[in-house]
Structures are given as structure tokens and as C-alpha cells.
Scaffold this motif. Structure first.
Motif, short mmCIF file in Angstrom:
data_model
loop_
_atom_site.label_atom_id
_atom_site.label_comp_id
_atom_site.label_asym_id
_atom_site.label_seq_id
_atom_site.Cartn_x
_atom_site.Cartn_y
_atom_site.Cartn_z
N ALA B 266 18.78 27.14 64.33
CA ALA B 266 18.54 26.56 63.01
C ALA B 266 17.79 25.25 63.16
O ALA B 266 18.22 24.37 63.91
N ARG B 267 16.68 25.17 62.47
CA ARG B 267 15.99 23.89 62.41
C ARG B 267 16.54 23.17 61.17
O ARG B 267 17.62 23.50 60.72
N ALA B 268 15.79 22.24 60.65
CA ALA B 268 16.25 21.60 59.43
C ALA B 268 16.35 22.69 58.36
O ALA B 268 15.39 23.40 58.11
N PRO B 269 17.54 22.88 57.79
CA PRO B 269 17.69 23.98 56.83
C PRO B 269 16.85 23.75 55.57
O PRO B 269 16.75 22.62 55.10
N ARG B 270 16.26 24.84 55.09
CA ARG B 270 15.59 24.72 53.80
C ARG B 270 16.67 24.54 52.73
O ARG B 270 17.69 25.23 52.76
N PRO B 271 16.47 23.63 51.80
CA PRO B 271 17.48 23.44 50.77
C PRO B 271 17.60 24.69 49.88
O PRO B 271 16.70 25.52 49.83
N VAL B 272 18.72 24.77 49.20
CA VAL B 272 19.01 25.94 48.38
C VAL B 272 18.52 25.75 46.95
O VAL B 272 18.66 24.66 46.38
N ALA B 273 17.92 26.80 46.40
CA ALA B 273 17.65 26.85 44.96
C ALA B 273 18.40 28.07 44.43
O ALA B 273 18.36 29.13 45.05
N ASP B 525 6.68 30.21 40.72
CA ASP B 525 5.52 29.62 41.40
C ASP B 525 5.69 28.12 41.55
O ASP B 525 5.49 27.56 42.63
N GLU B 526 6.07 27.47 40.45
CA GLU B 526 6.21 26.01 40.46
C GLU B 526 7.32 25.57 41.40
O GLU B 526 7.17 24.61 42.16
N GLU B 531 8.54 22.88 46.99
CA GLU B 531 9.32 22.71 48.21
C GLU B 531 9.60 24.10 48.78
O GLU B 531 9.75 25.05 48.03
N ASP B 532 9.69 24.21 50.11
CA ASP B 532 10.15 25.45 50.72
C ASP B 532 11.66 25.51 50.59
O ASP B 532 12.34 24.55 50.97
N VAL B 533 12.17 26.60 50.06
CA VAL B 533 13.61 26.67 49.77
C VAL B 533 14.19 28.01 50.21
O VAL B 533 13.47 28.97 50.49
N ARG B 557 7.05 33.65 54.62
CA ARG B 557 8.28 33.12 55.22
C ARG B 557 8.40 31.60 55.12
O ARG B 557 9.15 30.99 55.87
N ALA B 558 7.63 31.01 54.23
CA ALA B 558 7.80 29.58 53.98
C ALA B 558 9.13 29.40 53.27
O ALA B 558 9.92 28.52 53.59
#
Lengths: 88, 609
Positions: B266-273, B525-526, B531-533, B557-558
Motif C-alpha cells: 500500500a502506498r499513500a491510500p487514495r481517499p474515499v468518496a 467527472d468533476e 482527486e484520485d479516489v 486505474r487512477a
């Protein structure tokens, strides 16, 4: 005279891209054959679109319940190719 | 016991009474005390719109202030009466949060202060519950074990009767009993989540090797309670390592599962949306596998339904029935309230794991859930808005909705004033709405032109001009709702972008949602451009997950999409396993989760009431 139809993974991948309205360079690579359609982002409507494309392109008929039965591209190809789908 | 009908003390502390000043000015002392209460509970975060202060203090001849720091203040002669009044007003919806100050308690010169909420909401909100007030719905003390029914918010306001033990004694503070919500039913046969990590690959292998013997047959009874092992050599202050693995398994399969688990660095986790689906995603018994099996989900569903008046218990009965429901799930009277309750409860459950989302987006009716979690309206108001929507929708001539495998531009020529573009979901998927005969005609034309069409299970033509009378009625009704600006980034399908404070506060904005097109794709889209989430779908099926997975940002995969529930309806067990798999996905992404909260998924069972 009838001809046995064979749909290849390359054909299917192209039709998957087409029905999702994708641009080039997007990722349908890797082990697509055994990835579930839902993991690829194909819900039942998107899958029906793909099946519609196959039917028109190859002039064949695929039963509606194929959507429920075929959970992966591999399963769908097997179903289409083994069904003895023919064109005349 | 059912939590609804009870009030939970979420904080209690004793502070020194402020200097009473001169005997002539007790109101000043009270004001000081109220300020002290607010200070004691902290002013961080926003207080609910309906926060009320209840003071229990000996009467004075002076007029007491009816408000303080813009909060309403109710004054009663004693701490016991103040708590009882707070309880009544919480249950009848007058208050959503009660601050109670008992002067001279426990000693002269001291003030006991309480923060009190409805018990189901306290559990859903993840509050540390100190205990529940031992009172009935109506504020009298409980005499028997028979707990109250679902609070309908329609409790009468007449005389409260008397206490069985001490008639007329409303002055003694009620007992505070421990919160009793479900019980521990851990068993080795229940699937659980096993998580572990290492500082690097070698460390992970060592941790795994130490875990394996604990999974042997002779330790089966301990299986539900195995903690998440820490990286080797890590002190208690060290968090999990970056090399992570997770397995969802029962005790029998555990050793094999752990031995064969793949690791993820795991790198810096993408935040959750969080994504919340709307009409079309419902199915019979959706998410019911979590009800009475996960405490936050259970409390949140009960809390949402408790704000739906007499319909609440009926909606729950139809949801949980194994037979034929009185009203089918696709009927707007069931689909909308249950989607709201289930989406909301799933969102609360994920928040309870310690996930802090950076964005929220709901599709159609799901937008109300997103807005509730963003603090735009209270849960009670949101539930009321859903029920108003249902009431107005059933007055509209029945209609339906279609999902069409084509772009908005492609379907536009097929539309007329009877059939409208209801939603733009994905590049090649839109929804149409209209009257049943008009939809049938458009469907025939689309099909003839080789465009794929499926029927969306809906009984109302949502997001079409046919709903205009409903929208007009709702605008009037929503005028009474105290809206606030979102406290979290909230994307709107109606504007296709971040919701502005002005829109959030506009009754018209909310009312128009039943007539206007849902621009889900532009909103997504917005969100994905900002941010990558990691998109987590908090709702039944995987409708929005599928849309997201066809989105370029997810294809590349962003960003990624993670559904909480199965794609298709299945046995209750599949709901739980699906949720465990989602939690595993959050863990391998690099998110650190509240292990104790997660463990409830395999150790807790609620009681039926």
C-alpha cells in the motif's frame, strides 16, 4: 449453406470497447477472459448491448438468458461458440 | 431492546457551578452556566440545527432567558424534570441534541451536565454512549421490561402520568442504564476478516508465519477474537505496515486462506468518496443480511425508519418478510424509503470503521442520503423529505423509466414532451422517464434502430416534467426545512458539480429534483477530476460501481471503485461477505480501519423486538 461462426477474444474486446463508448488506450487488457463483467464495469444493460452487437455483426441469435449465465467474457465466448450459432 | 423510543446520554460531566453573583441576578448565572455547558462539550464541529438547552434549576422570580448563544433554553425547576423534558422533546422531534444542566447536582455548588440524543442515532453516529435514560417514550420511568415501540415522532404531549414507584416524582433524575444493544454471538462458523501487515515483504512473511499456528483446529474457539497482528518489532504506537494482506474466511478455511493470500504494498491510500444509488438499484431484502448483524447499520436503519411515522414499521416489515410483502419493493412507497434507509445505514457503517470520505455523490434519490451525511439536513428532515416525495409521487399518473444503451445526444431525437431524459449515467447509458404508453412507443422506435433498452423498476416517471405538480407541492413543504451548507464536498447530479451553499439551502433546489435530469456522469467527472479516489458504493447492487468502472479515470486505474454489496440479490450471508471483502479492499488500499468496529460483523447479533 451454413457456416460455423467463431467469435474471438479480440472480436469481443473490440465490441466491449465499442458498446462502452471508450476511447483508445483504455485498459481492457490482462486476464479479461476470466474477469467478471461486473468487475469490468459491464452491467446487464451494457452486456445486452454487447450481445446485440454480436448478433447483428454475425447475424446470429443469442438467447436472452445468456446475460444471466455468462458472467465472464470467457464464458460468453464459450456460450456463443459452442451454441453452434450459425449464419446462413 | 429496540433503541428507538430511548434517549442516550452521550456525555456526562460535573462542573463547578458558576458564581451565582448577587441573588438578584440568577439569569446571568444561568447564562454563564449554559456557556459553561457548551464549553464543556466543545464547540468543535457543528451542533445540530435543533439543539436545545434544558436547565434544571430552582425557580426564581426573574424572567429567564428563552435563548442563549442562539440556542433555545427551557428552564424547569429540577434536574429530573429537565431530563424528562429533554427526552420527550427528543422523541417528538423538537430537539435532535439536548444539553441538560442540573444545578445543585450532585452537590450544591455543582452542575451535572448531559448531552442527550435519540439512542438509535447516537449508535448510528458512532457516539460513545454513556447509558440510556430509564424512561418510557412519554418521559415516565420504566416500570416493566416491555420496551416501547418504534418512536413515531407523534408522542402526545399531555400529562405524563405518574411514576410507579414514587407517584408524581418527576424531580429525581431518572436512572441511567447501560446501553443494551444486541449481544456477542461470535462463533467460528461465521466469516470474519483477517488482516495483517508487515514493514516489508520479509516482515509480512514472518507475521504470516506467526499467525498460521493460531489458526490450527485446537484454537478454533479463539478464531473470532484473533486480533490484527502488528508488524514484527513494532511497538504499540506503531501502526500497520505497508505490505498488507487480508482474507475473508471462517475458522475451517482460515489456515489455507492465510497461507495462499496475496500481498499488496500500500502506498499513500487514495481517499474515499462515497456513492449512493437511487431508484433502480432496489431489490427485495436488499442489505437485509446486515440487519441485526451489524450494530451501526441496524441502529441507522431503525433511526431512519423511526422518522417515517406510522409507515416506518410497515416499511421494515415488508423489507424483512420472507413471504410476499404488502407493497412490493419496486413501488415508490417502498423503493424510496428503503433505499434511503439502507444507503444511509451503509454510509454510517463505513464512517464507523473510521473512514473519512473526501467527497459524497448520490444518484437521484441517493443525493438526499449524501446531503444528510454532509449535514445539509437532519436525518429526521431528510426522512420527512423522502416521505413527502413519495406522497406527492403517488398522486402523479403512473409512469415508468427505461435505461438505454446510448449517449444523450443519440437518444435526443426520440424524445418528446411525454418522454424526457431522466438521467445521464455513463458514456453510453441514459435513463428516460414518462408515461407508460409513451415509453412503450419510444422503446419500440429505439429497439427498431438497434439501441438496447431495459425497463427500470419504477412506478413513477421521476425526473420528467410529468412530476411538476409534485415538485410544486414539495417546494412549499420543503420551505419549512432548516437547510445548511454542506460540511463535506458534496457533488450534485442536478448541477453536475459541487453543490453550492445557495443550492443546498434552497427548498426549490430540493423540490426540483423530482422533475429535473440527473447529470450523474458530469458530477462523477468533476469528482474524479478533483482527486484520485477510492469510490465506495454504499447501496444495494453495483449500479454506480459499473458506471464508475467504465469511466476513463477508473479504467486508467487512477481511481478505483469498490462496492459494499453484491451485484445480484443473494442469501443474507452474501451481503456480509461482500461487506467484509469491501473492508479488505480498504485495508489493502492502505486505510487503517477500526478493528473493533469491524469485528462486530462476525461477533454481534441484534435482538428482535
Amino acid at each position: 449453406m451454413t457456416t460455423q461462426i467463431t467469435v474471438t477474444l479480440a472480436d469481443l474486446t473490440r465490441m466491449l470497447r465499442e458498446s462502452a463508448g471508450e476511447e483508445e488506450g483504455v485498459d481492457l487488457d490482462g486476464d479479461v477472459l476470466n474477469t467478471t463483467f461486473i468487475d469490468l464495469g459491464y452491467d446487464s444493460l451494457a452486456l445486452l448491448q454487447v450481445i446485440g452487437l454480436i448478433q447483428r455483426e454475425y447475424g446470429i441469435t443469442i438467447p436472452d438468458d445468456a446475460v444471466a449465465d455468462a458472467e465472464t467474457p470467457g464464458a460468453l465466448l464459450a456460450l456463443v461458440n459452442a451454441s453452434g450459432a450459425t449464419t446462413d | 431492546m429496540s433503541l428507538t423510543g430511548h434517549s442516550a446520554v452521550v456525555h456526562r460531566l460535573v462542573v463547578a457551578a458558576p458564581d451565582p453573583g448577587t441573588p438578584d441576578s440568577p439569569p446571568a448565572a444561568l447564562s454563564t452556566a449554559v456557556s459553561a455547558v457548551l464549553d464543556a462539550f466543545g464547540r468543535t464541529g457543528r451542533l445540530p440545527v435543533r439543539t436545545v438547552v434544558y436547565v434544571g434549576a430552582p425557580a426564581t422570580d426573574h424572567a429567564l432567558p428563552a435563548g442563549h448563544e442562539s440556542l433555545p433554553v427551557r428552564t424547569t425547576p429540577t434536574e429530573g424534570r429537565a431530563l424528562r423534558l429533554a427526552h420527550r422533546e427528543l422523541l417528538d422531534g423538537t430537539a435532535d441534541l439536548a444539553f441538560v444542566a442540573g444545578f445543585g447536582s450532585p452537590d450544591p455548588g455543582k452542575v451535572t451536565v448531559y448531552a442527550v440524543k435519540r439512542a438509535a442515532e447516537a449508535v448510528a453516529d458512532g457516539d460513545a454512549v454513556h447509558g440510556v435514560l430509564h424512561l418510557t417514550d412519554s418521559g415516565t420511568d420504566i416500570r416493566t421490561d416491555s420496551d416501547s415501540d418504534i418512536g413515531t415522532g407523534e408522542t402526545g404531549t399531555g400529562d405524563r402520568g405518574t411514576d410507579g414507584h414514587a407517584p408524581g416524582d418527576h424531580d429525581t433524575p431518572p436512572a441511567i442504564h447501560p446501553l443494551c444493544h444486541g449481544r456477542d454471538t461470535a462463533c467460528p462458523g461465521r466469516h470474519r476478516l483477517l488482516l495483517w501487515s508487515g514493514r516489508d515483504e520479509d516482515d509480512e512473511a514472518r507475521v504470516r508465519a506467526e499467525l498460521l499456528p493460531l489458526l490450527a483446529d485446537e484454537h478454533t474457539e479463539a478464531f473470532p477474537y484473533l486480533p490484527t497482528p502488528r508488524p514484527n518489532g513494532a511497538g504499540p504506537a506503531t501502526g500497520p505496515g505497508p505490505v498488507r494482506a487480508a482474507v475473508v474466511t471462517d475458522a475451517r478455511q482460515a489456515a489455507a486462506g492465510v497461507a495462499s493470500a496475496k500481498t499488496v504494498t500500500a502506498r499513500a491510500p487514495r481517499p474515499v468518496a462515497l456513492l449512493f444509488p437511487g431508484q433502480g438499484s432496489q431489490h427485495a431484502a436488499m442489505a437485509a443480511g446486515l440487519y441485526r448483524r451489524e450494530p451501526v447499520f441496524t441502529a441507522a436503519v431503525d433511526a431512519a425508519l423511526s422518522h417515517m411515522g406510522q409507515d416506518g414499521p410497515r416499511i421494515r416489515e415488508d423489507w424483512l418478510t420472507t413471504g410476499t410483502p404488502h407493497i412490493g419493493i419496486d413501488d415508490v412507497r417502498r423503493a424510496q424509503p428503503l433505499l434511503f434507509a439502507v444507503d444511509y445505514a451503509l454510509g454510517r457503517m463505513v464512517l464507523g470503521w473510521g473512514v473519512r470520505p473526501v467527497a459524497l455523490l448520490g444518484h437521484s434519490a441517493g443525493e438526499l442520503v449524501a446531503a444528510t451525511l454532509a449535514g445539509v439536513m437532519s436525518l429526521a428532515d431528510a426522512a420527512g423529505m423522502v416521505m413527502a416525495r413519495v406522497r406527492e409521487a403517488v398522486k402523479i399518473p403512473p409512469g415508468g423509466m427505461l435505461a438505454v444503451g446510448a449517449s444523450a445526444a443519440r437518444v435526443r431525437p426520440y424524445l418528446d414532451h411525454d418522454v424526457a431524459l431522466a438521467a445521464v449515467n455513463a458514456n453510453q447509458q441514459v435513463m428516460l422517464a414518462g408515461s407508460v404508453p409513451a415509453l412503450a412507443e419510444v422503446r419500440a422506435r429505439l429497439t427498431a434502430d438497434h439501441i438496447t433498452v431495459v425497463t427500470v423498476p419504477a412506478t413513477s416517471p421521476f425526473h420528467s416534467p410529468a412530476m411538476a405538480p409534485a415538485s410544486d407541492a414539495l417546494e412549499k413543504e420543503y420551505g419549512a426545512v432548516p437547510f445548511r451548507e454542506p460540511a463535506l464536498p458534496l457533488y450534485s447530479g442536478y448541477t453536475g458539480t459541487l453543490m453550492s451553499a445557495e443550492d443546498a439551502r434552497s427548498p426549490r433546489f430540493w423540490a426540483r429534483q423530482v422533475t429535473d435530469t440527473v447529470h450523474f456522469l458530469p458530477a462523477l467527472d468533476e469528482l474524479l477530476a478533483a482527486e484520485d479516489v477510492l469510490l465506495v458504493e454504499a447501496g444495494p447492487r453495483q449500479t454506480l460501481t459499473a458506471f464508475a468502472r467504465r469511466h476513463r479515470a477508473v479504467r486508467l486505474r487512477a481511481s478505483a471503485a469498490l462496492p459494499l454489496l453484491p451485484a445480484k440479490p443473494g442469501p443474507a450471508e452474501t451481503d456480509r461477505r461482500s461487506v467484509l471483502n469491501a473492508a479488505a479492499g480498504l485495508w489493502t488500499e492502505g486505510h487503517d480501519l477500526n478493528a473493533q468496529a469491524l469485528s462486530r460483523l462476525w461477533t454481534w447479533t441484534g435482538t428482535t423486538d
